[in-house]
Design an enzyme around this catalytic site. Structure first.
Site, PDB file in Angstrom:
ATOM      1  CE  LYS A 162      -3.431  -1.012  -0.646  1.00  0.00           C
ATOM      2  NZ  LYS A 162      -3.819  -1.693  -1.937  1.00  0.00           N
ATOM      3  CG  HIS A 212       3.966  -6.336  -1.224  1.00  0.00           C
ATOM      4  ND1 HIS A 212       4.180  -5.061  -1.693  1.00  0.00           N
ATOM      5  CD2 HIS A 212       2.675  -6.633  -1.542  1.00  0.00           C
ATOM      6  CE1 HIS A 212       3.065  -4.617  -2.267  1.00  0.00           C
ATOM      7  NE2 HIS A 212       2.152  -5.556  -2.199  1.00  0.00           N
ATOM      8  CG  MET A 224      -3.143   5.013 -12.931  1.00  0.00           C
ATOM      9  SD  MET A 224      -1.602   4.669 -12.080  1.00  0.00           S
ATOM     10  CE  MET A 224      -1.785   3.058 -11.399  1.00  0.00           C
ATOM     11  NE  ARG A 284      -8.102   4.113   1.113  1.00  0.00           N
ATOM     12  CZ  ARG A 284      -7.976   5.219   1.836  1.00  0.00           C
ATOM     13  NH1 ARG A 284      -9.054   5.809   2.327  1.00  0.00           N
ATOM     14  NH2 ARG A 284      -6.780   5.762   2.082  1.00  0.00           N
TER      15      ARG A 284
HETATM   16  S1  PPS Z   1      -0.637  -3.014  -3.176  1.00  0.00           S
HETATM   17  O1  PPS Z   1      -1.889  -3.774  -3.095  1.00  0.00           O
HETATM   18  O2  PPS Z   1       0.176  -3.211  -1.977  1.00  0.00           O
HETATM   19  O3  PPS Z   1       0.111  -3.269  -4.390  1.00  0.00           O
HETATM   20  O4  PPS Z   1      -1.116  -1.491  -3.168  1.00  0.00           O
HETATM   21  P1  PPS Z   1      -0.254  -0.263  -3.687  1.00  0.00           P
HETATM   22  O5  PPS Z   1      -0.378  -0.165  -5.135  1.00  0.00           O
HETATM   23  O6  PPS Z   1       1.098  -0.304  -3.088  1.00  0.00           O
HETATM   24  O7  PPS Z   1      -0.968   0.968  -2.994  1.00  0.00           O
HETATM   25  C1  PPS Z   1      -2.275   1.365  -3.294  1.00  0.00           C
HETATM   26  C2  PPS Z   1      -2.382   2.813  -2.855  1.00  0.00           C
HETATM   27  O8  PPS Z   1      -1.775   3.629  -3.871  1.00  0.00           O
HETATM   28  C3  PPS Z   1      -2.763   4.545  -4.336  1.00  0.00           C
HETATM   29  N1  PPS Z   1      -2.544   4.871  -5.757  1.00  0.00           N
HETATM   30  C4  PPS Z   1      -2.375   6.117  -6.212  1.00  0.00           C
HETATM   31  N2  PPS Z   1      -2.292   7.283  -5.568  1.00  0.00           N
HETATM   32  C5  PPS Z   1      -2.139   8.396  -6.331  1.00  0.00           C
HETATM   33  N3  PPS Z   1      -2.090   8.384  -7.684  1.00  0.00           N
HETATM   34  C6  PPS Z   1      -2.167   7.223  -8.358  1.00  0.00           C
HETATM   35  N4  PPS Z   1      -2.117   7.212  -9.689  1.00  0.00           N
HETATM   36  C7  PPS Z   1      -2.313   6.020  -7.614  1.00  0.00           C
HETATM   37  N5  PPS Z   1      -2.421   4.721  -7.957  1.00  0.00           N
HETATM   38  C8  PPS Z   1      -2.554   4.045  -6.801  1.00  0.00           C
HETATM   39  C9  PPS Z   1      -4.072   3.822  -4.101  1.00  0.00           C
HETATM   40  O9  PPS Z   1      -5.164   4.688  -4.181  1.00  0.00           O
HETATM   41  C10 PPS Z   1      -3.817   3.274  -2.708  1.00  0.00           C
HETATM   42  O10 PPS Z   1      -3.790   4.285  -1.714  1.00  0.00           O
HETATM   43  P2  PPS Z   1      -5.057   4.755  -0.873  1.00  0.00           P
HETATM   44  O11 PPS Z   1      -4.514   5.683   0.167  1.00  0.00           O
HETATM   45  O12 PPS Z   1      -5.683   3.547  -0.281  1.00  0.00           O
HETATM   46  O13 PPS Z   1      -5.971   5.455  -1.830  1.00  0.00           O
END
Ligand code: PPS
Length: 330
Positions: free
Chosen positions: A66, A142, A266, A295
């Site tokens: 995450k 991870h 995305m 999210r």
């Molecule tokens: S995982 O399942 O561990 O692979 O998840 P991961 O991809 O590491 O993390 C998911 C969080 O990254 C946010 N996310 C983004 N934030 C901003 N911009 C873009 N383009 C983007 N893509 C993925 C995603 O919303 C999750 O964070 P939260 O805080 O839950 O929204």
């Protein structure tokens, strides 16, 4: 250099809480692998991962869950493929598989009970899928640095590692929603914060994870990124990553990629937003929860959602763990 894994039980009380709060058919308990919390199913795969063959043109995206993994994967894949947005329509786990997917999700029982549940090789045996991939391979994990394949850490390989880190409070909040949506977590946020800060969740200890890669940051084969920098100035991070991958991006390419990687773009992109996985979980009653993988995509949400006690606890914990490391978050 780690060449073998020592397994131990997770503390009895923690194990009880985890088993009570994570309720799914594909999770059957937890263990510690060289002090890292993982599902018991990992024991079947840990040595195979350590012994994996590595290729010089591999690109690995490594992270604690995450912290912006998917975002970084899409950036790395698009830069490496010279912005092949057509090719990027292929489902991300196929072109950029998750090494530890199979050890994390034990579907053996589900497959027996649900004969029409057809799962692809990158789910059934993610390690074998990666072994069979054509070069260049793009691989997500991870796993902490100490559990990576031994040959990936060998000085003789030219394989590259991009690590992405995120501040603890936002990671915790995002992990909480993720665990509800995709890993059967039934507890509340306060209990999740307790599990997070006691390093009881999969892939923890959290700060050890960050520091394990941070210590490698001066290795020219390693790029250390932060989610917060991607939010503040994605363009600069795209350029830095391009340079690291040996790609000199033109200004219009940077702009096009920035657009492709925006949260809105995305969120609406089924190749990266994991909607197909959420749908399968629902169809086969593997998980019963609502929400979306993309999210909120914000910095600072964790602090807003936590009680003052937890904000204080997180700050003290971070202060202790990162003291004198040179690593900090906004
Ligand atoms: S995982 O399942 O561990 O692979 O998840 P991961 O991809 O590491 O993390 C998911 C969080 O990254 C946010 N996310 C983004 N934030 C901003 N911009 C873009 N383009 C983007 N893509 C993925 C995603 O919303 C999750 O964070 P939260 O805080 O839950 O929204």
């Amino acid at each position: 250099m780690t060449t073998e894994i020592k397994y131990a039980d997770v503390d009895g009380q923690v194990s009880e809480i985890l088993n009570k709060t994570f309720v799914t058919s594909f999770r059957n308990g937890y263990l510690k692998a060289n002090d890292v919390v993982l599902p018991v199913y990992y024991r079947k795969f840990g040595q195979r991962i350590l012994d994996m063959e590595i290729r010089d043109d591999d690109v690995w995206v490594c992270s604690y869950p995450k912290t912006g993994t998917t975002w970084t994967q899409e950036m790395v894949w698009c830069i490496s493929s010279d912005l092949d947005f057509e090719g990027a329509k292929q489902f991300l786990p196929e072109r950029f598989p998750f090494l530890d997917h199979t050890p994390l999700f034990d579907y053996e029982k589900d497959l027996l009970e649900k004969p029409d549940l057809k799962l692809p090789l990158y789910v059934l045996d993610s390690i074998e899928y990666i072994n069979r991939m054509k070069s260049p391979r793009y691989i997500k994990t991870h796993l902490p640095y100490k559990l990576l394949p031994t040959k990936l850490k060998d000085q003789s390989t030219k394989a590259k590692i991009v690590y992405v880190a995120r501040n603890a409070k936002d990671t915790c909040l995002s992990y909480f929603h993720h665990c509800r949506l995709l890993e059967g977590y039934k507890g509340n946020f306060d209990d999740f914060c307790k599990l997070f800060t006691s390093d009881s969740l999969c892939f923890s200890p959290f700060f050890d994870h960050l520091l394990g890669y941070w210590e490698q940051r001066n290795d020219p084969r390693v790029l250390f990124l932060k989610y917060e920098d991607m939010k503040r100035d994605l363009r600069s991070v795209i350029r830095r990553t391009g340079k690291f991958l040996g790609k000199d991006l033109a200004d219009d390419q940077v702009l096009a990629l920035e657009d492709h990687l925006s949260f809105e773009s995305m969120k609406n992109n089924r190749a990266v937003n994991y909607e197909p996985v959420i749908e399968i979980n629902k169809t086969y009653n593997l998980i019963d929860a609502d929400g979306s993988f993309m999210r909120s995509g914000k910095v600072g949400g964790g602090k807003e959602k936590m009680s003052q006690e937890f904000v204080k606890l997180f700050d003290e914990w971070e202060g202790e763990c990162l003291e004198n490391s040179g690593l900090s978050f906004d």
